[in-house]
Structure formats: C-alpha cells, structure tokens
Design a protein around this motif. Structure first.
Motif, PDB file in Angstrom:
ATOM      1  N   ARG A   6       0.687   5.583   0.153  1.00 51.25           N
ATOM      2  CA  ARG A   6      -0.776   5.724   0.149  1.00 51.25           C
ATOM      3  C   ARG A   6      -1.402   4.347   0.392  1.00 51.25           C
ATOM      4  O   ARG A   6      -1.228   3.433  -0.404  1.00 51.25           O
ATOM      5  CB  ARG A   6      -1.250   6.309  -1.180  1.00 51.25           C
ATOM      6  CG  ARG A   6      -0.720   7.728  -1.457  1.00 51.25           C
ATOM      7  CD  ARG A   6      -0.924   8.113  -2.905  1.00 51.25           C
ATOM      8  NE  ARG A   6      -0.193   7.205  -3.801  1.00 51.25           N
ATOM      9  CZ  ARG A   6      -0.355   7.171  -5.127  1.00 51.25           C
ATOM     10  NH1 ARG A   6      -1.220   7.973  -5.710  1.00 51.25           N
ATOM     11  NH2 ARG A   6       0.344   6.322  -5.853  1.00 51.25           N
ATOM     12  N   GLY A   8      -4.454   1.980   0.594  1.00 45.27           N
ATOM     13  CA  GLY A   8      -5.817   1.810   0.121  1.00 45.27           C
ATOM     14  C   GLY A   8      -6.611   0.871   1.008  1.00 45.27           C
ATOM     15  O   GLY A   8      -6.088  -0.131   1.505  1.00 45.27           O
ATOM     16  N   THR A  33       2.757   8.117   5.716  1.00 47.73           N
ATOM     17  CA  THR A  33       1.636   7.377   5.137  1.00 47.73           C
ATOM     18  C   THR A  33       0.397   8.249   4.999  1.00 47.73           C
ATOM     19  O   THR A  33       0.267   9.284   5.663  1.00 47.73           O
ATOM     20  CB  THR A  33       1.273   6.163   6.017  1.00 47.73           C
ATOM     21  OG1 THR A  33       0.921   6.637   7.327  1.00 47.73           O
ATOM     22  CG2 THR A  33       2.410   5.160   6.107  1.00 47.73           C
ATOM     23  N   ILE A  36      -6.291   6.136   2.098  1.00 49.86           N
ATOM     24  CA  ILE A  36      -7.259   6.488   1.065  1.00 49.86           C
ATOM     25  C   ILE A  36      -8.342   5.417   1.052  1.00 49.86           C
ATOM     26  O   ILE A  36      -8.097   4.273   0.677  1.00 49.86           O
ATOM     27  CB  ILE A  36      -6.595   6.601  -0.319  1.00 49.86           C
ATOM     28  CG1 ILE A  36      -5.535   7.713  -0.304  1.00 49.86           C
ATOM     29  CG2 ILE A  36      -7.638   6.852  -1.402  1.00 49.86           C
ATOM     30  CD1 ILE A  36      -4.763   7.864  -1.599  1.00 49.86           C
ATOM     31  N   GLN A  71      -3.623   4.979  -8.011  1.00 51.31           N
ATOM     32  CA  GLN A  71      -4.308   5.823  -7.028  1.00 51.31           C
ATOM     33  C   GLN A  71      -3.833   5.552  -5.606  1.00 51.31           C
ATOM     34  O   GLN A  71      -3.880   6.440  -4.750  1.00 51.31           O
ATOM     35  CB  GLN A  71      -5.827   5.596  -7.113  1.00 51.31           C
ATOM     36  CG  GLN A  71      -6.457   5.991  -8.435  1.00 51.31           C
ATOM     37  CD  GLN A  71      -7.874   5.459  -8.555  1.00 51.31           C
ATOM     38  OE1 GLN A  71      -8.121   4.362  -9.054  1.00 51.31           O
ATOM     39  NE2 GLN A  71      -8.817   6.239  -8.075  1.00 51.31           N
ATOM     40  N   VAL A  72      -3.415   4.315  -5.325  1.00 55.32           N
ATOM     41  CA  VAL A  72      -2.871   3.950  -4.014  1.00 55.32           C
ATOM     42  C   VAL A  72      -1.609   3.122  -4.247  1.00 55.32           C
ATOM     43  O   VAL A  72      -1.408   2.554  -5.324  1.00 55.32           O
ATOM     44  CB  VAL A  72      -3.897   3.160  -3.163  1.00 55.32           C
ATOM     45  CG1 VAL A  72      -5.152   3.983  -2.919  1.00 55.32           C
ATOM     46  CG2 VAL A  72      -4.251   1.819  -3.812  1.00 55.32           C
ATOM     47  N   ASP A  73      -0.773   3.051  -3.231  1.00 58.07           N
ATOM     48  CA  ASP A  73       0.483   2.291  -3.340  1.00 58.07           C
ATOM     49  C   ASP A  73       0.352   0.879  -2.794  1.00 58.07           C
ATOM     50  O   ASP A  73       0.952  -0.055  -3.330  1.00 58.07           O
ATOM     51  CB  ASP A  73       1.607   3.025  -2.592  1.00 58.07           C
ATOM     52  CG  ASP A  73       1.871   4.392  -3.179  1.00 58.07           C
ATOM     53  OD1 ASP A  73       2.188   4.468  -4.377  1.00 58.07           O
ATOM     54  OD2 ASP A  73       1.750   5.384  -2.429  1.00 58.07           O
ATOM     55  N   ALA A  75      -2.437  -1.951  -0.421  1.00 54.16           N
ATOM     56  CA  ALA A  75      -3.816  -2.188   0.018  1.00 54.16           C
ATOM     57  C   ALA A  75      -3.797  -3.202   1.148  1.00 54.16           C
ATOM     58  O   ALA A  75      -2.988  -4.130   1.158  1.00 54.16           O
ATOM     59  CB  ALA A  75      -4.673  -2.687  -1.135  1.00 54.16           C
TER      60      ALA A  75
END
Length: 307
Positions: A6, A8, A33, A36, A71-73, A75
């Motif tokens: 994920r 971000g 992938t 988000i 929430q995300v892996d 960024a």
C-alpha cells in the motif's frame, strides 16, 4: 509476492505522479500495489505525542502517522521535504534517480523588472534569501500551496514572477514557455530527488524497494542532507546544497551555502572531494561554514524565526 504494498501519498497532482511512478516500477518487478491518497489533517491524536516520535515535517507528518498506524506500507515524498531525522520506526528505503535540480523563475513575459524593481513570490526562505542577495531592491512575497495552486496564484496577482523547482513542473507538464533557469541559485538539499520510506520491520517492502534505489543519487543526497543536519537547519533555514558525482575523475563536486533571511549575508563552501570522503563530506563542509560565522548566523536565524 502475495502481499499488496500500500503506497501512501498526498493527494496533489505532483504527489500522485510520484506515487504512480513508484507503483509502475514495483509492478514492473512483479509486486502488487495499491495507492492510498491521504488527506492532510490538522489534528491527529496518537498514543504518544508527535514530538516523542520525532515527527517535524509539515509535508510528511500525515503520511508518517498513516504508516505508524498501519494504514499504508510505504510513502513517497519529494526528498527535499523530508526532515533529516526520520520518525522512530521509519527508515529510508529507496532514493530514485534524480531529476532536474534547478530552480526556475516563472515570469509574465517581460523581464525588465530584473534591472529595476520587482515583486517575486516564493514560500521558501532559501529562495527568498538568494533572490534578495542578487536583487536587493526587489520585494519577495509569500507563496504557498501545491504546484497547481501556486501557478494559479501567480496568474491572479500582480507579481512579476515566482520561483519553482524545475523537477516538479516538468514531472506534471506544467512548465510554461515564460521561464528562465536560475542556475546561480543553489538548490535545496535533495531537490529533484524522490525518497520512499517504509517501516523498519517491514522486510517485504524493504526488499522490494531496494531494487529501486539509485546509488549515485543516494550518496549525493546523503551528503546534502548531512550538510543540512549539521547546520541544524531543518527544512526552513536559508540553506542550499548540491553534490554531483563525476565518474571520470571519481570526484564529488559540492557547493553549500547558508544565507541570512534578508539575503545580505552569504557563507559558502565549494570544492571538489575524492569520492572516498563522501561519508563525512557534508559534515565537514558544514563545520567549515559554522567556524566561519555560521554559528552566529544560525543563532540569529533561529531568533528571527521564533518571532
């Protein structure tokens, strides 16, 4: 490769372009992938105060929190926006090959003001200080927002021009014909580079991102950010730095500078170093600045910024 990584990102056009670039590269390597987009929020409550986590970057804070909260892996950031001290548990996982490092002046077709009086817009203390150093009779006004918003504000106001990073405009095809390269302006440390961060304990994402890392860019931005960190400038003081590698001579050319906010004072170091010196190059260059008036100037800048 069963895990979906994920990604971000902030939701601006440029941030999304950067996230999609990383996504394409990961997909090309066979990874799944998902992007988000995270809206920046003014107040987010966590179990620990933000200062305990070391979160200081105004552009990166929300995504740091999203990662810490699971929430995300990963960024994706413009590297120049990332504080030199990452939050506890978050690590630099990849630096992509650098794009254009130059700053641009976007103007309105008439450059007569450069020889007289003009008003230039920028939200960067570094750009403001360097502009006033070169054009002390000019006025600099504040300009904030994402790239699209700033371009619109330039059109809506009577300013003569505004300063932008070339890389951002080029990435989303927003560079107009009415521009000039400010090759005399020292860029922000890591300008033109993209950094991807991940959680330190996420071995899967770290392994995937390691394949995207560009070593030359990683080394040069490391030097620039070490220079920034040693000067204790954070992301706000008028500090510029640029390191470039010459493979023919195996040398690093480094230029770094500290300015007073009004642009009247300029402390600069510029020289070539052997590549073997890269791990301490930024530190040593910053120490040279500090020992030649930089300590006093940094104290003055910090006092002014607190007012």
């Amino acid at each position: 490769m069963s895990k979906t990584i994920r990604i971000g990102t902030r939701d601006s056009e440029l941030a999304l372009w950067q996230a999609h670039t990383v996504q394409k590269k990961l997909n090309g390597l066979g990874y799944k992938t998902e992007i988000i987009a995270v809206k920046s929020q003014g107040d987010i409550i966590l179990d620990k105060p933000l200062y305990e986590l070391g979160i200081t970057g105004i552009f990166t804070k929300t995504l740091d929190i999203a990662m810490i909260n699971g929430q995300v892996d990963i960024a994706v950031h413009s590297m120049k926006d990332v504080p030199t001290a990452l939050p506890i548990g978050i690590v630099q996982a990849a630096v992509l090959e650098r794009a254009n490092t130059v700053d641009l002046l976007i103007h309105k077709g008439n450059l007569d003001f450069l020889n007289s009086y003009g008003t230039i817009a920028t939200g960067s203390l570094r750009r403001q200080a360097q502009w006033l150093h070169k054009y002390p009779n000019h006025k600099v006004v504040d300009l904030r927002g994402n790239v699209n918003t700033r371009m619109q504000k330039l059109q809506d106001n009577e300013w003569n021009g505004a300063v932008f990073a070339a890389a951002g405009l080029e990435r989303i095809n927003l560079k107009p014909d009415t521009y000039i390269n400010l090759d005399w302006m020292i860029p922000a440390p890591a300008q033109g580079a993209m950094m991807v961060v991940a959680m330190a304990d996420d071995a899967f994402s770290l392994e995937a991102l390691s394949e995207l890392n560009h070593v030359e860019t990683e080394i040069c931005t490391y030097i620039e950010r070490q220079f920034l960190r040693t000067l204790e400038g954070g992301c706000t003081a008028p500090i510029g730095a640029l390191a470039s590698y010459n493979e023919n001579t195996d040398e690093i050319h480094f230029q770094g500078a500290l300015f007073s906010i009004d642009g009247k004072q300029k402390l600069v170091v510029e020289r070539k170093y052997d590549i073997s010196e890269w791990k301490k190059l930024g530190f040593n260059a910053a120490k040279e600045i500090l020992e030649n008036g930089g300590t006093e100037l940094m104290a003055e800048i910090k006092t002014q910024l607190k007012k």
